[in-house]
Design an enzyme around this catalytic site. Sequence first.
Site, PDB file in Angstrom:
ATOM      1  N   THR A 148       0.820  -1.211   0.000  1.00 44.05           N
ATOM      2  CA  THR A 148       0.000   0.000   0.000  1.00 44.05           C
ATOM      3  C   THR A 148       0.857   1.265   0.000  1.00 44.05           C
ATOM      4  O   THR A 148       1.994   1.253   0.479  1.00 44.05           O
ATOM      5  CB  THR A 148      -0.899  -0.013   1.260  1.00 44.05           C
ATOM      6  OG1 THR A 148      -1.530   1.256   1.388  1.00 44.05           O
ATOM      7  CG2 THR A 148      -0.103  -0.270   2.537  1.00 44.05           C
ATOM      8  N   ASP A 149       0.255   2.361  -0.462  1.00 46.53           N
ATOM      9  CA  ASP A 149       0.953   3.654  -0.388  1.00 46.53           C
ATOM     10  C   ASP A 149       1.020   4.183   1.049  1.00 46.53           C
ATOM     11  O   ASP A 149       1.766   5.123   1.330  1.00 46.53           O
ATOM     12  CB  ASP A 149       0.286   4.684  -1.310  1.00 46.53           C
ATOM     13  CG  ASP A 149      -1.181   4.948  -0.995  1.00 46.53           C
ATOM     14  OD1 ASP A 149      -1.730   4.345  -0.049  1.00 46.53           O
ATOM     15  OD2 ASP A 149      -1.795   5.771  -1.721  1.00 46.53           O
ATOM     16  N   GLU A 150       0.236   3.571   1.957  1.00 46.87           N
ATOM     17  CA  GLU A 150       0.210   4.104   3.334  1.00 46.87           C
ATOM     18  C   GLU A 150       1.541   3.928   4.046  1.00 46.87           C
ATOM     19  O   GLU A 150       1.784   4.570   5.063  1.00 46.87           O
ATOM     20  CB  GLU A 150      -0.908   3.434   4.141  1.00 46.87           C
ATOM     21  CG  GLU A 150      -2.264   3.642   3.519  1.00 46.87           C
ATOM     22  CD  GLU A 150      -3.429   3.582   4.492  1.00 46.87           C
ATOM     23  OE1 GLU A 150      -3.202   3.548   5.706  1.00 46.87           O
ATOM     24  OE2 GLU A 150      -4.567   3.588   4.015  1.00 46.87           O
ATOM     25  N   TYR A 176      -1.940  -0.375  10.980  1.00 47.67           N
ATOM     26  CA  TYR A 176      -2.068  -1.077   9.687  1.00 47.67           C
ATOM     27  C   TYR A 176      -0.866  -0.762   8.797  1.00 47.67           C
ATOM     28  O   TYR A 176      -0.204  -1.669   8.270  1.00 47.67           O
ATOM     29  CB  TYR A 176      -3.368  -0.665   8.980  1.00 47.67           C
ATOM     30  CG  TYR A 176      -3.380  -0.986   7.499  1.00 47.67           C
ATOM     31  CD1 TYR A 176      -3.456  -2.307   7.062  1.00 47.67           C
ATOM     32  CD2 TYR A 176      -3.285   0.024   6.529  1.00 47.67           C
ATOM     33  CE1 TYR A 176      -3.450  -2.619   5.700  1.00 47.67           C
ATOM     34  CE2 TYR A 176      -3.272  -0.271   5.181  1.00 47.67           C
ATOM     35  CZ  TYR A 176      -3.346  -1.594   4.766  1.00 47.67           C
ATOM     36  OH  TYR A 176      -3.331  -1.894   3.417  1.00 47.67           O
ATOM     37  N   LYS A 212       2.125  -3.263   7.361  1.00 50.67           N
ATOM     38  CA  LYS A 212       2.405  -3.464   5.939  1.00 50.67           C
ATOM     39  C   LYS A 212       3.865  -3.081   5.640  1.00 50.67           C
ATOM     40  O   LYS A 212       4.537  -3.733   4.846  1.00 50.67           O
ATOM     41  CB  LYS A 212       1.456  -2.635   5.073  1.00 50.67           C
ATOM     42  CG  LYS A 212       0.009  -3.102   5.083  1.00 50.67           C
ATOM     43  CD  LYS A 212      -0.220  -4.499   4.538  1.00 50.67           C
ATOM     44  CE  LYS A 212      -0.003  -4.607   3.045  1.00 50.67           C
ATOM     45  NZ  LYS A 212      -0.401  -5.956   2.529  1.00 50.67           N
TER      46      LYS A 212
HETATM   47  P1  NAD Z   1      -9.748  -7.329   2.202  1.00 50.35           P
HETATM   48  O1  NAD Z   1      -9.768  -6.995   3.656  1.00 50.35           O
HETATM   49  O2  NAD Z   1     -10.938  -7.071   1.367  1.00 50.35           O
HETATM   50  O3  NAD Z   1      -9.386  -8.876   2.013  1.00 50.35           O
HETATM   51  C1  NAD Z   1      -8.401  -9.516   2.765  1.00 50.35           C
HETATM   52  C2  NAD Z   1      -8.540 -11.023   2.525  1.00 50.35           C
HETATM   53  O4  NAD Z   1      -7.507 -11.688   3.271  1.00 50.35           O
HETATM   54  C3  NAD Z   1      -9.874 -11.602   3.008  1.00 50.35           C
HETATM   55  O5  NAD Z   1     -10.383 -12.513   2.056  1.00 50.35           O
HETATM   56  C4  NAD Z   1      -9.511 -12.323   4.284  1.00 50.35           C
HETATM   57  O6  NAD Z   1     -10.359 -13.419   4.583  1.00 50.35           O
HETATM   58  C5  NAD Z   1      -8.088 -12.760   3.995  1.00 50.35           C
HETATM   59  N1  NAD Z   1      -7.290 -12.971   5.213  1.00 50.35           N
HETATM   60  C6  NAD Z   1      -7.168 -12.124   6.263  1.00 50.35           C
HETATM   61  N2  NAD Z   1      -6.379 -12.674   7.211  1.00 50.35           N
HETATM   62  C7  NAD Z   1      -5.968 -13.880   6.720  1.00 50.35           C
HETATM   63  C8  NAD Z   1      -5.122 -14.899   7.213  1.00 50.35           C
HETATM   64  N3  NAD Z   1      -4.523 -14.802   8.415  1.00 50.35           N
HETATM   65  N4  NAD Z   1      -4.916 -16.003   6.447  1.00 50.35           N
HETATM   66  C9  NAD Z   1      -5.514 -16.131   5.240  1.00 50.35           C
HETATM   67  N5  NAD Z   1      -6.338 -15.182   4.727  1.00 50.35           N
HETATM   68  C10 NAD Z   1      -6.550 -14.079   5.449  1.00 50.35           C
HETATM   69  O7  NAD Z   1      -8.475  -6.571   1.634  1.00 50.35           O
HETATM   70  P2  NAD Z   1      -8.263  -5.875   0.219  1.00 50.35           P
HETATM   71  O8  NAD Z   1      -8.797  -4.501   0.274  1.00 50.35           O
HETATM   72  O9  NAD Z   1      -8.699  -6.794  -0.834  1.00 50.35           O
HETATM   73  O10 NAD Z   1      -6.666  -5.761   0.209  1.00 50.35           O
HETATM   74  C11 NAD Z   1      -5.868  -6.834  -0.291  1.00 50.35           C
HETATM   75  C12 NAD Z   1      -4.403  -6.448  -0.163  1.00 50.35           C
HETATM   76  O11 NAD Z   1      -4.143  -5.257  -0.882  1.00 50.35           O
HETATM   77  C13 NAD Z   1      -3.964  -6.179   1.273  1.00 50.35           C
HETATM   78  O12 NAD Z   1      -2.674  -6.710   1.445  1.00 50.35           O
HETATM   79  C14 NAD Z   1      -3.936  -4.659   1.372  1.00 50.35           C
HETATM   80  O13 NAD Z   1      -2.976  -4.240   2.308  1.00 50.35           O
HETATM   81  C15 NAD Z   1      -3.545  -4.279  -0.035  1.00 50.35           C
HETATM   82  N6  NAD Z   1      -4.016  -2.972  -0.517  1.00 50.35           N
HETATM   83  C16 NAD Z   1      -5.350  -2.636  -0.419  1.00 50.35           C
HETATM   84  C17 NAD Z   1      -5.780  -1.416  -0.937  1.00 50.35           C
HETATM   85  C18 NAD Z   1      -7.242  -1.000  -0.886  1.00 50.35           C
HETATM   86  O14 NAD Z   1      -7.567   0.133  -1.224  1.00 50.35           O
HETATM   87  N7  NAD Z   1      -8.145  -1.858  -0.490  1.00 50.35           N
HETATM   88  C19 NAD Z   1      -4.862  -0.540  -1.535  1.00 50.35           C
HETATM   89  C20 NAD Z   1      -3.520  -0.910  -1.588  1.00 50.35           C
HETATM   90  C21 NAD Z   1      -3.101  -2.143  -1.096  1.00 50.35           C
HETATM   91  O1  DAU Z   2      -4.171   3.963   0.408  1.00 49.08           O
HETATM   92  C1  DAU Z   2      -4.369   2.595   0.311  1.00 49.08           C
HETATM   93  C2  DAU Z   2      -5.213   2.133   1.470  1.00 49.08           C
HETATM   94  O2  DAU Z   2      -6.546   2.587   1.211  1.00 49.08           O
HETATM   95  C3  DAU Z   2      -5.206   0.626   1.672  1.00 49.08           C
HETATM   96  O3  DAU Z   2      -3.907   0.219   2.015  1.00 49.08           O
HETATM   97  C4  DAU Z   2      -6.179   0.210   2.783  1.00 49.08           C
HETATM   98  O4  DAU Z   2      -6.232  -1.196   2.890  1.00 49.08           O
HETATM   99  C5  DAU Z   2      -7.549   0.751   2.434  1.00 49.08           C
HETATM  100  O5  DAU Z   2      -8.442   0.458   3.488  1.00 49.08           O
HETATM  101  C6  DAU Z   2      -7.509   2.263   2.192  1.00 49.08           C
HETATM  102  O6  DAU Z   2      -7.235   2.963   3.403  1.00 49.08           O
HETATM  103  P1  DAU Z   2      -7.998   4.332   3.775  1.00 49.08           P
HETATM  104  O7  DAU Z   2      -7.964   4.510   5.237  1.00 49.08           O
HETATM  105  O8  DAU Z   2      -7.529   5.447   2.920  1.00 49.08           O
HETATM  106  O9  DAU Z   2      -9.498   3.926   3.259  1.00 49.08           O
HETATM  107  P2  DAU Z   2     -10.934   4.164   3.886  1.00 49.08           P
HETATM  108  O10 DAU Z   2     -11.913   3.766   2.853  1.00 49.08           O
HETATM  109  O11 DAU Z   2     -11.061   3.562   5.236  1.00 49.08           O
HETATM  110  O12 DAU Z   2     -11.002   5.735   4.054  1.00 49.08           O
HETATM  111  C7  DAU Z   2     -10.813   6.610   2.950  1.00 49.08           C
HETATM  112  C8  DAU Z   2     -10.885   8.028   3.467  1.00 49.08           C
HETATM  113  O13 DAU Z   2     -12.234   8.300   3.869  1.00 49.08           O
HETATM  114  C9  DAU Z   2     -10.035   8.281   4.697  1.00 49.08           C
HETATM  115  O14 DAU Z   2      -9.513   9.592   4.636  1.00 49.08           O
HETATM  116  C10 DAU Z   2     -11.010   8.155   5.862  1.00 49.08           C
HETATM  117  C11 DAU Z   2     -12.305   8.650   5.266  1.00 49.08           C
HETATM  118  N1  DAU Z   2     -13.536   8.021   5.795  1.00 49.08           N
HETATM  119  C12 DAU Z   2     -13.596   6.660   5.820  1.00 49.08           C
HETATM  120  C13 DAU Z   2     -14.724   6.032   6.292  1.00 49.08           C
HETATM  121  C14 DAU Z   2     -14.790   4.510   6.344  1.00 49.08           C
HETATM  122  C15 DAU Z   2     -14.609   8.808   6.197  1.00 49.08           C
HETATM  123  O15 DAU Z   2     -14.546  10.044   6.142  1.00 49.08           O
HETATM  124  N2  DAU Z   2     -15.725   8.194   6.666  1.00 49.08           N
HETATM  125  C16 DAU Z   2     -15.842   6.830   6.734  1.00 49.08           C
HETATM  126  O16 DAU Z   2     -16.883   6.309   7.203  1.00 49.08           O
END
Ligand code: NAD
Ligand code: DAU
Length: 372
Positions: free
Chosen positions: A137-139, A163, A167
């Site tokens: 992630t970019d975080e 988180y 990562k």
């Molecule tokens: P998600 O939370 O939707 O899915 C995570 C999956 O991992 C689920 O299916 C869960 O059951 C499985 N899991 C969790 N713990 C586990 C364990 N101990 N063993 C086996 N499986 C397990 O997450 P996502 O949003 O699909 O993100 C996937 C990946 O991409 C993550 O590594 C996250 O850090 C990264 N990522 C997400 C975003 C985003 O915006 N969602 C952006 C950048 C990177």
């Molecule tokens: O940047 C990549 C990341 O993006 C991933 O690594 C994470 O897995 C993914 O969850 C996401 O993180 P964020 O914290 O940016 O996503 P989230 O959707 O939780 O929140 C997006 C923005 O919106 C953040 O600034 C918080 C705000 N927010 C979020 C929620 C859930 C609100 O204002 N209200 C809300 O209810």
Amino acid sequence: MTAARKVLVTGGAGFIGANFVRYWSECYPSDRIIVLDALTYAGNLANLESVAAGDNYRFVHGNILDVATIDELMLGEQVDTIVHFAAESHVDRSIHEPDAFIQTNVIGTNNLLMAARKHWIDSDSGPAAHLFHHVSTDEVYGTLGPDDPAFTEQTLYAPNSPYAASKAASDHLVRSYHHTFGMQVTTSNCSNNYGPYQFPEKLIPLMIVNAVTGKPLPVYGDGSNIRDWLYVEDHCRGIDRVINQGQRGATYNIGGNNEWRNIDIVNQLCKSIDAAFEADDQLAAHFPDAPAAGGKKTESLITFVKDRLGHDWRYAIDATLAESELGYKPLESFESGFQLTLNWMLQNEMWWRAVMDGSYRDWISKNYSADD
Ligand code: NAD
Ligand code: DAU
């Protein structure tokens, strides 16, 4: 790698993982895909329904904290490629309960790396070629001010939430296995994804669900925080480029070049929902609690709430390296990707009601009071 691969996809029942499994099985039908997923609250077999019938696909309900399961799969399936999505992924949860993040994201990643080393490097009968692709992630780069340049692969790590710290630790472990043991690894650091099958705890699907069920739209702080949004299939395309063309040992940033303030996203979403209800009067019958069903503006639901602790102000990805070296380019504009997502959510009420039925509700009620 041109021969058919045996690809272990961890976390393949989650949001991005499931989109990736669908994408990969369409692009590379002769590759065997083995999904390993613990099916936490975020993992859902319904996300994989469209690939479940394929001959070249196997689902294993298992945990990356279970070393024996990983070993068995590596050996039994002769895995040569790991694409590692499994993680605890929601920042708010990491603030309340960080332990699961350290377990899965750090220890779980280390377990996979240890198993990969055992079968790929230390064993005489390992595959001719292997790859461990780590999805990050970019975080990990921390937060930006208004005039800071976007994150590049050279930006120093400064994770701010548990988180992001977990990562970052996993990224470093992956890097170290390349440097120390010569494991072939790649890492991609991506910005915020959105699209079908995203669990409705993340901003965009949560706001859509609340808007059509007439619940408040909780905007943290003053809504000025900025995220860089990418349609999930474009992320999958980026990972494909990295796996097939990326330099081993390298890291690539993947992003949408698409920065939005949260409040602007929510306002845009409200307008799109109003327009959808105006264009299709069946929606009012289907979602009678939505303000738009009674001709009211969805924006009336916007509610500013207490800010997230340690809330990063801005993320922005500079994807120049992936563009110039790998030819990566997102295909969806935010308008087109957002419309696809909204339509999918409106057509898949059964999906989001079902996934929200479980522990998520308990967790929300335990950690958030009504006025948070
Ligand atoms: P998600 O939370 O939707 O899915 C995570 C999956 O991992 C689920 O299916 C869960 O059951 C499985 N899991 C969790 N713990 C586990 C364990 N101990 N063993 C086996 N499986 C397990 O997450 P996502 O949003 O699909 O993100 C996937 C990946 O991409 C993550 O590594 C996250 O850090 C990264 N990522 C997400 C975003 C985003 O915006 N969602 C952006 C950048 C990177
Ligand atoms: O940047 C990549 C990341 O993006 C991933 O690594 C994470 O897995 C993914 O969850 C996401 O993180 P964020 O914290 O940016 O996503 P989230 O959707 O939780 O929140 C997006 C923005 O919106 C953040 O600034 C918080 C705000 N927010 C979020 C929620 C859930 C609100 O204002 N209200 C809300 O209810």
